[in-house]
Write an enzyme that holds these catalytic residues in place. Structure first.
Site, PDB file in Angstrom:
ATOM      1  CB  SER A  36      -6.846  19.307 -29.152  1.00 31.77           C
ATOM      2  OG  SER A  36      -6.048  18.609 -29.156  1.00 31.77           O
ATOM      3  CG  ASP A  55      -2.894  20.411 -21.959  1.00 28.29           C
ATOM      4  OD1 ASP A  55      -4.165  20.826 -22.121  1.00 28.29           O
ATOM      5  OD2 ASP A  55      -3.063  19.591 -22.983  1.00 28.29           O
ATOM      6  CG  HIS A  74      -6.941  18.136 -24.217  1.00 26.08           C
ATOM      7  ND1 HIS A  74      -5.723  19.254 -24.069  1.00 26.08           N
ATOM      8  CD2 HIS A  74      -6.468  17.165 -25.073  1.00 26.08           C
ATOM      9  CE1 HIS A  74      -5.142  18.886 -25.174  1.00 26.08           C
ATOM     10  NE2 HIS A  74      -6.006  18.281 -26.137  1.00 26.08           N
TER      11      HIS A  74
END
Length: 421
Positions: free
Chosen positions: A201, A297, A364
């Site tokens: 991330s 995502d 994710h």
């Protein structure tokens, strides 16, 4: 809603793990994280192969170096020593947790472990940081470092500011990066025989930003590579025609002064905000890099394709919670996003020593969790888990490890094994 406020972690997500909004989390991941949390056991000897609780280490002499968290407290990391054949191998992992792009957002973060080491605690290493061979077959016995994220700018900024009450805010991500790596070099990283910089991330973006700098710290004969998980954020229009991600990154770039970490060739021709996006960053990175991302995502679908402000009727709420609930029009929009995503990766596809693992599951971050990194129900591409693909790329120079999944409604059956489709 301000980014820092929107990106509060679910109570099911361990507090040291990457944060993303609950609305963007696929139901299967919430279930898996709950199972992972329930299965955590008390730490035992490393030799037994169980996850080990790794204590917090505050950075020495942080204040005099100006390397501090948002609130001025010293930054921190967790170090687990390698053993056996991995004694001289290192992973340095950069934590994620979104960004703060206004003084108000950053003021909120300074009262959490995303902005102050005062709230940080010991953590359990899982996934790519696991010391259990069955869960982390290639990297289990390496020296492993998790660098805590407390600057709100992907370890990139170097500035100061004040909140509405006049309290000083420190945007010192770049100094944190430099000071932590310098300290680790003195603890054995300098004599590494191989090294990997990773992150997911906002930490995955940070791994791209610092990849070549990390490489430059070692002799040329030492294999040094980078891994970015779910850090490839796109500059695309949302449902309303606005560029939500650009508005967030613009705030970070200008508030935190990230210019120093941006590729010089890029900022010579483009605005700094453009050079903060991975599609531009990868054009300048010379170090072998592995990109793990979903073409769908879940964070970007929920916050880039269809952020709350662009969907006043909440017609996307059910779709963002479970892709099976999406209408044909919504699937078309997500496929258009995936198309732009794959197009942006063509630069990486053309680099022979780079690796790709672009699945089509609704997810994710995957590398920090033992279930999704390497387990019987992990997603697979080319019949390999993420851990196996990364290991093959690291050992084999990246050749042959460029996997891109098909687009929805073509369903990868290993997505179903994770309960997301």
């Amino acid at each position: 809603m301000a980014m820092a406020t929107a990106l509060r972690s679910s109570p099911l997500v361990p507090q040291h793990r990457p944060r993303f909004p609950v609305s963007a989390v696929a139901p299967w991941l919430v279930m898996l994280l709950a199972l992972a949390a329930l299965s955590c056991s008390s730490p035992v000897a490393v030799a037994a192969g169980s996850p080990e609780v790794v204590e917090l280490t505050l950075l020495a002499n942080a204040q005099e170096k100006g390397a501090v968290c948002l609130d001025g407290s010293p930054p921190a990391y967790h170090l687990q020593r390698g053993f056996g054949s991995g004694k001289h191998s290192w992973i340095v992992n950069l934590e994620g947790g979104a960004w703060c792009n206004t003084t108000e957002d950053c003021s909120d973060r300074r009262m959490t472990d995303l902005g102050s080491s005062k709230f940080m605690k010991a953590i359990e290493f899982e996934g790519i940081l696991s010391n259990k061979r069955s869960q982390n077959p290639y990297f289990y016995n390496w020296n492993k470092v998790d660098v805590r994220y407390c600057d709100g700018g992907s370890f990139a900024g170097d500035a100061e500011g004040k909140d509405r009450n006049g309290t000083k805010l420190f945007f010192r991500g770049l100094r944190i990066w430099e000071a932590v790596v310098d300290e680790l070099m003195g603890k054995g990283l300098a004599t590494a025989k191989q090294a990997l910089l990773s992150g997911c991330s906002a930490g995955g973006l940070a791994a791209l930003l610092h990849c070549d700098d990390f490489r430059a710290r070692f002799p040329q004969e030492v294999p040094v590579k980078c891994l970015s998980d779910s850090g490839f954020f796109l500059d695309v229009k949302d449902l309303s025609g606005e560029r939500f991600m650009r508005s967030i990154f613009s705030g970070v770039v200008h508030l935190q002064n990230v210019r120093e970490v941006l590729p010089k060739d890029c900022i010579a021709e483009k605005e700094p905000i453009e050079c903060f996006f991975p599609a531009e960053l990868i054009k300048s990175i010379s170090t072998p890099t592995f990109i793990r991302n979903s073409g769908y995502d879940s964070y970007q679908v929920g916050n880039v394709v269809a952020p709350g402000g662009s969907d006043p009727g909440q017609s996307w709420s059910r779709c963002k919670a479970d892709i099976r609930n999406c209408t044909s029009t919504q699937i078309e929009a997500m496929n258009e996003f995936r198309k732009e995503f794959v197009e942006a990766l063509k630069v990486a596809q053309c680099k022979s020593n780079w690796g790709l693992f672009i699945d089509s599951c609704f997810n994710h971050c995957q590398t920090p969790f033992r279930i999704t990194w390497h387990s019987q129900i992990s997603l697979r591409l080319g019949n390999k888990t993420i851990a196996e693909a990364v290991a093959d790329w690291y050992v084999g120079g990246g050749h042959g490890v460029k996997e891109i999944d098909c687009e929805y409604p073509c369903i990868n059956p290993t997505c179903s094994s994770q309960l997301d489709l």
